[in-house]
Design a protein around this motif. Structure first.
Motif, mmCIF file in Angstrom:
data_model
loop_
_atom_site.group_PDB
_atom_site.id
_atom_site.type_symbol
_atom_site.label_atom_id
_atom_site.label_comp_id
_atom_site.label_asym_id
_atom_site.label_seq_id
_atom_site.Cartn_x
_atom_site.Cartn_y
_atom_site.Cartn_z
ATOM 1 N N ILE A 79 -40.403 -3.347 43.221
ATOM 2 C CA ILE A 79 -40.412 -2.441 42.065
ATOM 3 C C ILE A 79 -41.861 -2.063 41.795
ATOM 4 O O ILE A 79 -42.699 -2.909 41.484
ATOM 5 C CB ILE A 79 -39.807 -3.114 40.810
ATOM 6 N N GLN A 80 -42.144 -0.785 41.948
ATOM 7 C CA GLN A 80 -43.507 -0.312 41.707
ATOM 8 C C GLN A 80 -43.663 0.139 40.258
ATOM 9 O O GLN A 80 -42.710 0.609 39.629
ATOM 10 C CB GLN A 80 -43.802 0.863 42.643
ATOM 11 N N GLN A 81 -44.883 0.001 39.741
ATOM 12 C CA GLN A 81 -45.221 0.489 38.402
ATOM 13 C C GLN A 81 -44.161 0.078 37.388
ATOM 14 O O GLN A 81 -43.540 0.922 36.733
ATOM 15 C CB GLN A 81 -45.384 2.006 38.432
ATOM 16 N N VAL A 82 -43.963 -1.227 37.255
ATOM 17 C CA VAL A 82 -42.891 -1.743 36.403
ATOM 18 C C VAL A 82 -43.065 -1.275 34.960
ATOM 19 O O VAL A 82 -44.179 -1.084 34.455
ATOM 20 C CB VAL A 82 -42.804 -3.282 36.456
ATOM 21 N N VAL A 83 -41.903 -1.102 34.296
ATOM 22 C CA VAL A 83 -41.848 -0.758 32.870
ATOM 23 C C VAL A 83 -41.018 -1.831 32.178
ATOM 24 O O VAL A 83 -40.333 -2.628 32.833
ATOM 25 C CB VAL A 83 -41.219 0.638 32.653
ATOM 26 N N ARG A 84 -41.085 -1.860 30.842
ATOM 27 C CA ARG A 84 -40.393 -2.919 30.092
ATOM 28 C C ARG A 84 -38.891 -2.912 30.374
ATOM 29 O O ARG A 84 -38.248 -3.962 30.389
ATOM 30 C CB ARG A 84 -40.655 -2.758 28.599
ATOM 31 N N GLY A 85 -38.336 -1.756 30.611
ATOM 32 C CA GLY A 85 -36.901 -1.658 30.885
ATOM 33 C C GLY A 85 -36.478 -2.295 32.193
ATOM 34 O O GLY A 85 -35.276 -2.448 32.446
ATOM 35 N N ASP A 86 -37.455 -2.661 33.034
ATOM 36 C CA ASP A 86 -37.122 -3.346 34.285
ATOM 37 C C ASP A 86 -36.897 -4.839 34.069
ATOM 38 O O ASP A 86 -36.448 -5.539 34.983
ATOM 39 C CB ASP A 86 -38.253 -3.160 35.314
ATOM 40 N N SER A 87 -37.204 -5.333 32.875
ATOM 41 C CA SER A 87 -36.995 -6.751 32.582
ATOM 42 C C SER A 87 -35.512 -7.073 32.703
ATOM 43 O O SER A 87 -34.668 -6.484 32.017
ATOM 44 C CB SER A 87 -37.492 -7.087 31.169
ATOM 45 N N ALA A 88 -35.201 -7.999 33.573
ATOM 46 C CA ALA A 88 -33.801 -8.324 33.864
ATOM 47 C C ALA A 88 -33.776 -9.510 34.813
ATOM 48 O O ALA A 88 -34.810 -9.978 35.284
ATOM 49 C CB ALA A 88 -33.101 -7.132 34.517
ATOM 50 N N ALA A 89 -32.550 -9.971 35.079
ATOM 51 C CA ALA A 89 -32.348 -10.959 36.142
ATOM 52 C C ALA A 89 -31.873 -10.209 37.376
ATOM 53 O O ALA A 89 -30.960 -9.380 37.288
ATOM 54 C CB ALA A 89 -31.331 -12.010 35.721
ATOM 55 N N TYR A 90 -32.500 -10.489 38.493
ATOM 56 C CA TYR A 90 -32.143 -9.828 39.755
ATOM 57 C C TYR A 90 -31.530 -10.873 40.672
ATOM 58 O O TYR A 90 -32.154 -11.891 40.991
ATOM 59 C CB TYR A 90 -33.389 -9.201 40.389
ATOM 60 N N PHE A 91 -30.294 -10.604 41.059
ATOM 61 C CA PHE A 91 -29.568 -11.536 41.902
ATOM 62 C C PHE A 91 -29.396 -10.971 43.300
ATOM 63 O O PHE A 91 -29.157 -9.775 43.484
ATOM 64 C CB PHE A 91 -28.185 -11.844 41.318
ATOM 65 N N CYS A 92 -29.478 -11.858 44.243
ATOM 66 C CA CYS A 92 -29.240 -11.521 45.632
ATOM 67 C C CYS A 92 -27.992 -12.271 46.085
ATOM 68 O O CYS A 92 -27.724 -13.387 45.610
ATOM 69 C CB CYS A 92 -30.462 -11.960 46.447
ATOM 70 N N ALA A 93 -27.219 -11.649 46.948
ATOM 71 C CA ALA A 93 -26.067 -12.311 47.543
ATOM 72 C C ALA A 93 -26.078 -12.019 49.042
ATOM 73 O O ALA A 93 -26.639 -11.014 49.477
ATOM 74 C CB ALA A 93 -24.769 -11.810 46.909
ATOM 75 N N SER A 94 -25.470 -12.905 49.809
ATOM 76 C CA SER A 94 -25.375 -12.652 51.243
ATOM 77 C C SER A 94 -23.952 -12.899 51.709
ATOM 78 O O SER A 94 -23.178 -13.598 51.047
ATOM 79 C CB SER A 94 -26.353 -13.517 52.030
ATOM 80 N N SER A 95 -23.616 -12.300 52.829
ATOM 81 C CA SER A 95 -22.293 -12.504 53.392
ATOM 82 C C SER A 95 -22.373 -12.519 54.910
ATOM 83 O O SER A 95 -23.267 -11.912 55.501
ATOM 84 C CB SER A 95 -21.321 -11.412 52.911
ATOM 85 N N PRO A 96 -21.438 -13.208 55.515
ATOM 86 C CA PRO A 96 -21.412 -13.268 56.977
ATOM 87 C C PRO A 96 -20.570 -12.124 57.535
ATOM 88 O O PRO A 96 -19.908 -11.404 56.780
ATOM 89 C CB PRO A 96 -20.710 -14.598 57.244
ATOM 90 N N ILE A 97 -20.600 -11.973 58.810
ATOM 91 C CA ILE A 97 -19.652 -11.086 59.475
ATOM 92 C C ILE A 97 -18.439 -11.934 59.803
ATOM 93 O O ILE A 97 -18.565 -12.986 60.422
ATOM 94 C CB ILE A 97 -20.245 -10.473 60.748
ATOM 95 N N LEU A 98 -17.285 -11.508 59.338
ATOM 96 C CA LEU A 98 -16.082 -12.293 59.548
ATOM 97 C C LEU A 98 -15.523 -12.068 60.954
ATOM 98 O O LEU A 98 -16.000 -11.219 61.697
ATOM 99 C CB LEU A 98 -15.031 -11.906 58.495
ATOM 100 N N ALA A 99 -14.512 -12.806 61.274
ATOM 101 C CA ALA A 99 -13.877 -12.693 62.585
ATOM 102 C C ALA A 99 -13.439 -11.251 62.830
ATOM 103 O O ALA A 99 -12.906 -10.599 61.943
ATOM 104 C CB ALA A 99 -12.669 -13.620 62.652
ATOM 105 N N GLY A 100 -13.711 -10.777 63.992
ATOM 106 C CA GLY A 100 -13.339 -9.400 64.326
ATOM 107 C C GLY A 100 -14.357 -8.395 63.857
ATOM 108 O O GLY A 100 -14.145 -7.193 63.977
ATOM 109 N N GLY A 101 -15.467 -8.883 63.321
ATOM 110 C CA GLY A 101 -16.514 -7.962 62.877
ATOM 111 C C GLY A 101 -16.254 -7.351 61.523
ATOM 112 O O GLY A 101 -16.969 -6.461 61.084
#
Lengths: 119, 115
Positions: A79-101
């Motif tokens: 996030i470039q040139q942050v502003v007060r409205g950017d205050s938040a919790a940022y969550f990341c999630a990941s997932s695998p490739i399931l069977a069969g792609g």
């Protein structure tokens, strides 16, 4: 098997500075999602990435925000040139490739989040 | 556009009570619905995933139901315990318009179980 890791857990920036948030997906996962949770709001989807490729960035603000997931290393939300409205919790999630792609949004594993505070 | 609403926003109950959390969604063309738990300062933990072909799903003291026709889901917690205190989030998939389905979350119900 370590879970999804995010760092830093807390980040304080002054208006106008840059914020870089990192996400290391679970071992063997090649898909990463970023969500933002504003105060008193639900989680909002921002961007979905595969290694070296942005699949869907429809939830990302058009300006100042960017994301990448390089071949080596963690995914970065910048996030470039942050502003007060950017205050938040940022969550990341990941997932695998399931069977069969098949890739399913069901199997997302969430990290602990990064709390960004902009002064 | 999918919108997910959860009521109540907050709930306080004495230990041992059974309780119901409600979730409604606007686009009933979903293929599943998911309930998560969020503890303060921590990430999300998936509790239950109900496929559109199912009407309910159970895990321990938790039971989630899904009624696609009415656009509603409920999470039932039996014999509540102080350790159940957390924010419970409901999420439904929605087409993002850019080639993928992504989760749309409600704002959550903050549950407090009083010992």
């Amino acid at each position: 098997n370590a879970g999804v890791m995010q760092n830093p857990r807390h980040l304080v920036r002054r208006r106008g500075q840059e914020a870089r948030l990192r996400c290391s997906p679970m071992k063997g996962h090649s898909h990463v999602y970023w969500y933002r949770q504003l105060p008193e709001e639900g989680l909002k989807f921002m961007v979905y990435l595969q290694k070296e490729n942005i699949i869907d960035e429809s939830g990302m603000p058009k300006e100042r925000f960017s994301a990448e997931f390089p071949k080596e290393g963690p995914s970065i939300l910048r996030i470039q040139q942050v502003v007060r409205g950017d205050s938040a919790a940022y969550f990341c999630a990941s997932s695998p490739i399931l069977a069969g792609g098949f890739i399913s949004t069901d199997t997302q594993y969430f990290g602990p989040g990064t709390r960004l505070t902009v002064l | 556009k999918q919108e997910v609403t959860q009521i109540p926003a907050a709930l306080s109950v004495p230990e041992g009570e059974n309780l119901v959390l409600n979730c409604s969604f606007t686009d009933s063309a979903i293929y599943n619905l998911q309930w998560f738990r969020q503890d303060p300062g921590k990430g999300l933990t998936s509790l239950l995933l109900i496929q559109s072909s199912q009407r309910e799903q159970t895990s321990g003291r938790l039971n989630a139901s899904l009624d696609k026709s009415s656009g509603r889901s409920t999470l039932y917690i039996a014999a509540s315990q102080p350790g159940d205190s957390a924010t419970y989030l409901c999420a439904a998939p929605a087409y993002s318009g850019a080639g993928s389905y992504q989760l749309t979350f409600g704002k959550g119900t903050k549950l407090s179980v009083i010992p």
